[in-house]
Design a protein around this motif. Structure first.
Motif, PDB file in Angstrom:
ATOM      1  N   PRO A   1      -6.241   1.269   2.197  1.00  0.00           N
ATOM      2  CA  PRO A   1      -5.370   0.524   2.157  1.00  0.00           C
ATOM      3  C   PRO A   1      -4.283  -0.021   1.016  1.00  0.00           C
ATOM      4  CG  PRO A   1      -7.469  -0.375   2.989  1.00  0.00           C
ATOM      5  CD  PRO A   1      -7.667   0.953   2.300  1.00  0.00           C
ATOM      6  N   ASP A   2      -5.073   0.178  -0.074  1.00  0.00           N
ATOM      7  CA  ASP A   2      -4.125   0.193  -1.428  1.00  0.00           C
ATOM      8  C   ASP A   2      -2.891   1.188  -1.473  1.00  0.00           C
ATOM      9  OD1 ASP A   2      -3.365  -0.501  -3.866  1.00  0.00           O
ATOM     10  OD2 ASP A   2      -5.062   0.168  -4.985  1.00  0.00           O
ATOM     11  N   ILE A   3      -3.036   2.284  -1.024  1.00  0.00           N
ATOM     12  CA  ILE A   3      -2.003   3.387  -1.295  1.00  0.00           C
ATOM     13  C   ILE A   3      -1.150   3.157  -0.226  1.00  0.00           C
ATOM     14  CG2 ILE A   3      -3.419   5.020  -0.130  1.00  0.00           C
ATOM     15  CD1 ILE A   3      -0.609   5.672  -2.882  1.00  0.00           C
ATOM     16  N   GLU A   4      -1.505   2.544   1.154  1.00  0.00           N
ATOM     17  CA  GLU A   4      -0.801   2.368   2.360  1.00  0.00           C
ATOM     18  C   GLU A   4       0.179   1.130   1.785  1.00  0.00           C
ATOM     19  OE1 GLU A   4      -3.136   4.120   5.994  1.00  0.00           O
ATOM     20  OE2 GLU A   4      -3.611   1.985   5.464  1.00  0.00           O
ATOM     21  N   ASN A   5      -0.372   0.317   1.490  1.00  0.00           N
ATOM     22  CA  ASN A   5       0.385  -1.149   0.959  1.00  0.00           C
ATOM     23  C   ASN A   5       1.368  -0.590  -0.265  1.00  0.00           C
ATOM     24  OD1 ASN A   5      -0.883  -2.726   2.965  1.00  0.00           O
ATOM     25  ND2 ASN A   5      -2.507  -3.392   1.542  1.00  0.00           N
ATOM     26  N   ARG A   6       1.073  -0.081  -1.158  1.00  0.00           N
ATOM     27  CA  ARG A   6       1.858   0.308  -2.133  1.00  0.00           C
ATOM     28  C   ARG A   6       3.150   1.194  -1.635  1.00  0.00           C
ATOM     29  NH1 ARG A   6      -1.428  -2.154  -3.187  1.00  0.00           N
ATOM     30  NH2 ARG A   6       0.246  -3.713  -2.452  1.00  0.00           N
ATOM     31  N   ILE A   7       2.914   2.066  -0.689  1.00  0.00           N
ATOM     32  CA  ILE A   7       4.402   2.724  -0.065  1.00  0.00           C
ATOM     33  C   ILE A   7       4.862   2.048   0.809  1.00  0.00           C
ATOM     34  CG2 ILE A   7       4.280   4.511   1.541  1.00  0.00           C
ATOM     35  CD1 ILE A   7       1.958   6.065   0.720  1.00  0.00           C
ATOM     36  N   LYS A   8       4.277   0.970   1.571  1.00  0.00           N
ATOM     37  CA  LYS A   8       4.880   0.235   2.306  1.00  0.00           C
ATOM     38  C   LYS A   8       5.896  -0.730   1.490  1.00  0.00           C
ATOM     39  CE  LYS A   8       4.173  -3.151   6.229  1.00  0.00           C
ATOM     40  NZ  LYS A   8       3.252  -3.899   7.354  1.00  0.00           N
TER      41      LYS A   8
END
Length: 319
Positions: A199-206
């Protein structure tokens, strides 16, 4: 004359040494690097996916501060295990040749010559990175191993890959002030990424903090820029460093030179009896992740610890 010669001083090689001690077999453990060499080269801040008890060997408790230990805790744990059992270790010694005559193996290293009735190969796969095979890969700005994010502070960094090592590198470098761009061949983040990190990487990309190009590949690297082939076409971006977290592969050539059969498909699976771990070469056994050939995600410390006991029982039975 040794009962068993163990190649590889990683966790599974150490487990094989412990099993030999318990079976009252004479043995030596040789490794071309340091103790648990692969773990030593893991990123400084890495956290294991497995919990501590699943990394234990030799019935020695792995006590750590958190449920999932980090690299430094693992290094200290396996060092204490080696001390506890007084394991016969020969580090920084590389096996160069294995010969056989009358069911006796002669093992030549860069320092000594040994003879043994049996051999265990527990060499892992972390020493040989999967290359990109693109123009500029030889430049010093590109690394296939990632250690500490501080080095990349305030730099423009490309991270290649979609699995745990790439995700950890991207997040840690970004948190140290790097401008991070991810280049990912797949259309999404890898399915094996640690569940608390995904979730951390997905949120940073989003949110745009980390730029990610999916279904894309790096095609050329130059001193101050790099070319990326994307679904929309070729783009060029400014760049200082490239972290190619593209995975690693075992030294299957060594297995072939030893006479071990490999499967004809792309996985190059070595032949062995799953009940004893003995290969097609009598008295030569495999243990740990090397058993998976190019499928390097099929075996881990936690599910291959049993190999040590299976091998010791087989050697004892055939003695």
């Amino acid at each position: 004359m040794l009962d068993v010669f163990i190649i590889g001083a990683g966790p599974i090689g150490l487990a094989c040494g412990i099993a030999a001690i318990k079976a009252e077999l004479s043995y030596k453990i040789v490794d071309k690097g340091c103790l648990v060499n692969s773990l030593y080269h893991y990123p400084t801040n890495m956290t294991f996916f497995s919990t501590a008890e699943k990394l234990e060997i030799g019935e020695v408790p792995f006590v750590c501060n958190k449920p999932k230990p980090g690299r430094d805790e693992a290094l200290e744990y396996y060092r204490r295990v080696a001390l506890h059992y007084k394991l016969d270790l020969h580090l920084f010694e590389q096996v160069q040749q294995i010969d056989t005559e009358n069911d006796v193996y002669t093992i030549r290293t860069d320092k000594n010559i040994y003879q043994a009735k049996n051999i265990i190969i527990a060499t892992g796969f972390y020493d040989r990175p999967v290359l990109l095979n693109i123009k500029g890969e030889e430049l010093p700005k590109l690394a296939h191993y990632y250690d500490d994010p501080h080095y990349y502070s305030f730099s423009k960094v490309i991270v290649i890959g979609s699995q745990n090592s790439a995700i950890d590198a991207a997040l840690e470098c970004w948190r140290k002030g790097a401008e991070v761009t991810m280049v990912i061949r797949q259309p999404e983040i890898g399915q094996r990424v640690k569940y608390w990190v995904k979730p951390d990487i997905e949120n940073r990309i989003k949110e745009g903090s980390i730029k990610a190009y999916f279904s894309s590949s790096l095609v050329e690297i130059r001193e101050k820029e790099a070319d990326i082939q994307t679904p929309e076409g070729l783009i060029t971006i400014p760049n200082d460093f490239v972290l190619a977290m593209t995975g690693y592969k075992p030294d299957l050539r060594f297995l072939e030179q030893t006479g071990i059969q490999l499967s004809a498909d792309e996985k190059l699976l070595p032949f062995y009896n799953p009940e004893t771990m003995e290969t097609n070469r009598k008295g030569i056994y495999l243990a740990g992740v090397i058993c998976g050939g190019m499928d390097t995600h099929s075996w881990f410390i936690e599910n291959s610890r049993i190999h040590a006991q299976l091998i010791a029982e087989s050697i004892k039975l055939n003695a």
